[in-house]
Design an enzyme around this catalytic site. Sequence first.
Site, mmCIF file in Angstrom:
data_model
loop_
_atom_site.group_PDB
_atom_site.id
_atom_site.type_symbol
_atom_site.label_atom_id
_atom_site.label_comp_id
_atom_site.label_asym_id
_atom_site.label_seq_id
_atom_site.Cartn_x
_atom_site.Cartn_y
_atom_site.Cartn_z
ATOM 1 N N GLY A 158 2.835 0.779 -34.253
ATOM 2 C CA GLY A 158 1.702 1.649 -34.551
ATOM 3 C C GLY A 158 2.051 3.117 -34.303
ATOM 4 O O GLY A 158 1.774 3.987 -35.132
ATOM 5 N N GLU B 210 2.490 6.858 -26.580
ATOM 6 C CA GLU B 210 3.066 6.071 -25.499
ATOM 7 C C GLU B 210 3.191 4.662 -26.039
ATOM 8 O O GLU B 210 2.192 4.065 -26.425
ATOM 9 C CB GLU B 210 2.125 6.123 -24.301
ATOM 10 C CG GLU B 210 2.768 5.629 -23.052
ATOM 11 C CD GLU B 210 1.730 5.082 -22.112
ATOM 12 O OE1 GLU B 210 0.726 5.739 -21.875
ATOM 13 O OE2 GLU B 210 1.944 3.954 -21.638
ATOM 14 N N CYS C 255 1.363 -1.038 -19.234
ATOM 15 C CA CYS C 255 2.548 -0.386 -19.803
ATOM 16 C C CYS C 255 3.631 -0.257 -18.733
ATOM 17 O O CYS C 255 4.805 -0.083 -19.046
ATOM 18 C CB CYS C 255 2.179 0.966 -20.371
ATOM 19 S SG CYS C 255 0.927 1.803 -19.440
ATOM 20 N N GLU D 261 10.123 -5.132 -25.349
ATOM 21 C CA GLU D 261 8.946 -5.369 -24.508
ATOM 22 C C GLU D 261 8.188 -6.622 -24.953
ATOM 23 O O GLU D 261 7.938 -6.822 -26.148
ATOM 24 C CB GLU D 261 7.998 -4.161 -24.606
ATOM 25 C CG GLU D 261 6.749 -4.314 -23.752
ATOM 26 C CD GLU D 261 5.683 -3.240 -24.026
ATOM 27 O OE1 GLU D 261 5.583 -2.759 -25.149
ATOM 28 O OE2 GLU D 261 4.953 -2.907 -23.081
HETATM 29 P P1 NAP Z 1 -1.626 -1.205 -31.497
HETATM 30 O O1 NAP Z 1 -1.692 -2.404 -32.367
HETATM 31 O O2 NAP Z 1 -0.486 -0.296 -31.734
HETATM 32 O O3 NAP Z 1 -3.012 -0.412 -31.723
HETATM 33 C C1 NAP Z 1 -3.306 0.828 -31.078
HETATM 34 C C2 NAP Z 1 -4.235 1.633 -31.976
HETATM 35 O O4 NAP Z 1 -3.526 2.125 -33.112
HETATM 36 C C3 NAP Z 1 -5.401 0.836 -32.546
HETATM 37 O O5 NAP Z 1 -6.492 1.720 -32.694
HETATM 38 C C4 NAP Z 1 -4.901 0.390 -33.892
HETATM 39 O O6 NAP Z 1 -5.930 0.110 -34.804
HETATM 40 C C5 NAP Z 1 -4.090 1.593 -34.315
HETATM 41 N N1 NAP Z 1 -2.963 1.276 -35.188
HETATM 42 C C6 NAP Z 1 -2.015 0.325 -34.978
HETATM 43 N N2 NAP Z 1 -1.112 0.348 -35.980
HETATM 44 C C7 NAP Z 1 -1.487 1.337 -36.816
HETATM 45 C C8 NAP Z 1 -0.964 1.839 -38.040
HETATM 46 N N3 NAP Z 1 0.134 1.334 -38.606
HETATM 47 N N4 NAP Z 1 -1.613 2.845 -38.643
HETATM 48 C C9 NAP Z 1 -2.737 3.384 -38.086
HETATM 49 N N5 NAP Z 1 -3.281 2.939 -36.942
HETATM 50 C C10 NAP Z 1 -2.661 1.931 -36.306
HETATM 51 O O7 NAP Z 1 -1.630 -1.550 -29.970
HETATM 52 P P2 NAP Z 1 -2.581 -2.521 -29.109
HETATM 53 O O8 NAP Z 1 -3.482 -3.307 -30.006
HETATM 54 O O9 NAP Z 1 -3.195 -1.716 -28.071
HETATM 55 O O10 NAP Z 1 -1.588 -3.476 -28.386
HETATM 56 C C11 NAP Z 1 -0.631 -4.158 -29.055
HETATM 57 C C12 NAP Z 1 0.714 -3.850 -28.434
HETATM 58 O O11 NAP Z 1 0.810 -2.485 -27.987
HETATM 59 C C13 NAP Z 1 1.048 -4.640 -27.223
HETATM 60 O O12 NAP Z 1 1.539 -5.901 -27.582
HETATM 61 C C14 NAP Z 1 2.068 -3.766 -26.520
HETATM 62 O O13 NAP Z 1 3.354 -4.038 -27.004
HETATM 63 C C15 NAP Z 1 1.695 -2.391 -26.897
HETATM 64 N N6 NAP Z 1 1.028 -1.649 -25.829
HETATM 65 C C16 NAP Z 1 1.740 -0.774 -25.132
HETATM 66 C C17 NAP Z 1 1.149 -0.004 -24.164
HETATM 67 C C18 NAP Z 1 1.920 1.030 -23.425
HETATM 68 O O14 NAP Z 1 1.305 1.792 -22.719
HETATM 69 N N7 NAP Z 1 3.203 1.135 -23.538
HETATM 70 C C19 NAP Z 1 -0.196 -0.156 -23.878
HETATM 71 C C20 NAP Z 1 -0.934 -1.052 -24.623
HETATM 72 C C21 NAP Z 1 -0.294 -1.779 -25.605
HETATM 73 P P3 NAP Z 1 -6.792 -1.236 -34.668
HETATM 74 O O15 NAP Z 1 -7.780 -0.998 -33.578
HETATM 75 O O16 NAP Z 1 -7.453 -1.382 -36.001
HETATM 76 O O17 NAP Z 1 -5.840 -2.345 -34.386
#
Ligand code: NAP
Length: 509
Positions: A245, A265, A302, A392
């Site tokens: 994302g 992040e 994270c 991760e």
């Molecule tokens: P995510 O899928 O990346 O989503 C985060 C936000 O970004 C959501 O609002 C999502 O929309 C949006 N998004 C995701 N992909 C996008 C794209 N291609 N274009 C535009 N917007 C996009 O993350 P998550 O749902 O929080 O967690 C999934 C993964 O993130 C975990 O498995 C973990 O690996 C990682 N994570 C990392 C941390 C860290 O601090 N390092 C923290 C939390 C999560 P939607 O709401 O519509 O899905």
Amino acid sequence: MAIKGELLIGGESFSGKGTAFFAIEQTIGNRLGRAFHGATPDQVEKALALSWEAFGTYRETTLEERALFLERIAENILDLGDELVERASAETGLPKGRIEGERARTVGQLKLFAKEVRDGRFQELRVDPADPERKPNAKPDLKLRNIPLGPVAVFGSSNFPLAFSVAGGDTASALAAGCPVIVKAHSAHPGTSELVGRAVQKAVADSMLAPGVFSLLFDAGFEVGQALVADSRVRAVGFTGSRRGGLALLDIASRRKQPIPVYAEMSSINPVIIFPAALANRGNEIAKGFISSLTLGAGQFCTNPGLVLLVEGMGLDEFLSKAATHIAEAAAQTMLTAGICDAFRRGTATLESKSSVQVVGRGKPGTMIEGQAVLFATTGSALIEDAQLQEEIFGAASLVVRCANHDELQRVLTALEGQLTVALHIDQDDFEIAKPLIPALELLAGRLLVNGFATGVEVSPAMVHGGPYPATSDGRSTSVGTMAIYRFLRPVSYQDFPASLTPSAFNKR
Ligand code: NAP
């Protein structure tokens, strides 16, 4: 306060007209309340137009006005009372006690930014007077200050529904800097987002600010978020989530006519290095602390300790056996979303399928939405050869790496990607071998800590929650702590400005 499933655009509420989606009561998988609808392109445009319009006046607010605004947001969040705690707990599966702690952190961080704003040092006011007599050239009068970048798009994280979501660290630091904020709500906790969004919206009205200082948009897909990042009126992005994302948003931002900073992040496995004397003196205590940090909040941090590095020798097998005993007692816990739970299962299955990896121990099994903790082991040479071993796995999974000797430990460290944190477990007798590693560890991570685990992140002026890629997209910054404000500022120099045109910020020095 009723949750209406509405978008908050400037001072008004609207029903979204885009695709419908529902909040889910995470522990049972049922829909929770009425549908939410994504924003249409026209609604996104309205939020952007209002945000840009509000920037003109919001950036000129006094430090006191801005600080009071941040404090009002904090008060309004507290006024939501138990409803907020119950809704956030239902949508995320996180226990109420954890949500209450997170609310305290969210409120505390808003107040900390209020203090930072009042202090005013973030403006970096510098005055370098003219010297007309300087030879061979006269020296000009120069003044410098930081100004806010402009509207910021914030993507809330799934794992911190309060502290890193609608009024979380990114929003607080952007508002503190003088930037209007448009939040793209995380689809995993839309009701929580609406409640907090209304608290911010009320604070905007109570503070008599331009309504466009804050908007909250929903989306069932990615179009709204991508449209925000692509729009020329948005001048920076704050994001916490997956690497995929974060990189998608970075790509959009860098292809714009005017590229903008994306503070994403993303992913980190937070290595823990256990040195020989510490292992010999208190291996069991470290094993216990490690498993409790690993399984905290179903491992959905994270800063979760996803990698443990040790050198072969006395105490290593015993450490593994103790860790296996402790993890066996860990109950399976509800994960944030079905998608995150699936990703956790896929990640652990991939590790388990590798011939170079052994399962050391597992926690108690759970239901389909619960994550079962698991501990793996491999060798230093296997980790160096197979980059997939350091990907991760978001959840309670960790990999112990048995390094053949100290040289191999150093090679493993060199092979690692950028990290948020590195934790060192060291006793006095380890200092001699630990000290030469510090310069390399500084290059590897944003926070180095001794004899602890990184899962607790203090909100403090001296905290760095950041690190080299892929921990973040820009390792020069932090998303936790008051230094986060600098992400949304840029310096401007005023040369030979007459007093009447010089910004008033310089008069108050
Ligand atoms: P995510 O899928 O990346 O989503 C985060 C936000 O970004 C959501 O609002 C999502 O929309 C949006 N998004 C995701 N992909 C996008 C794209 N291609 N274009 C535009 N917007 C996009 O993350 P998550 O749902 O929080 O967690 C999934 C993964 O993130 C975990 O498995 C973990 O690996 C990682 N994570 C990392 C941390 C860290 O601090 N390092 C923290 C939390 C999560 P939607 O709401 O519509 O899905």
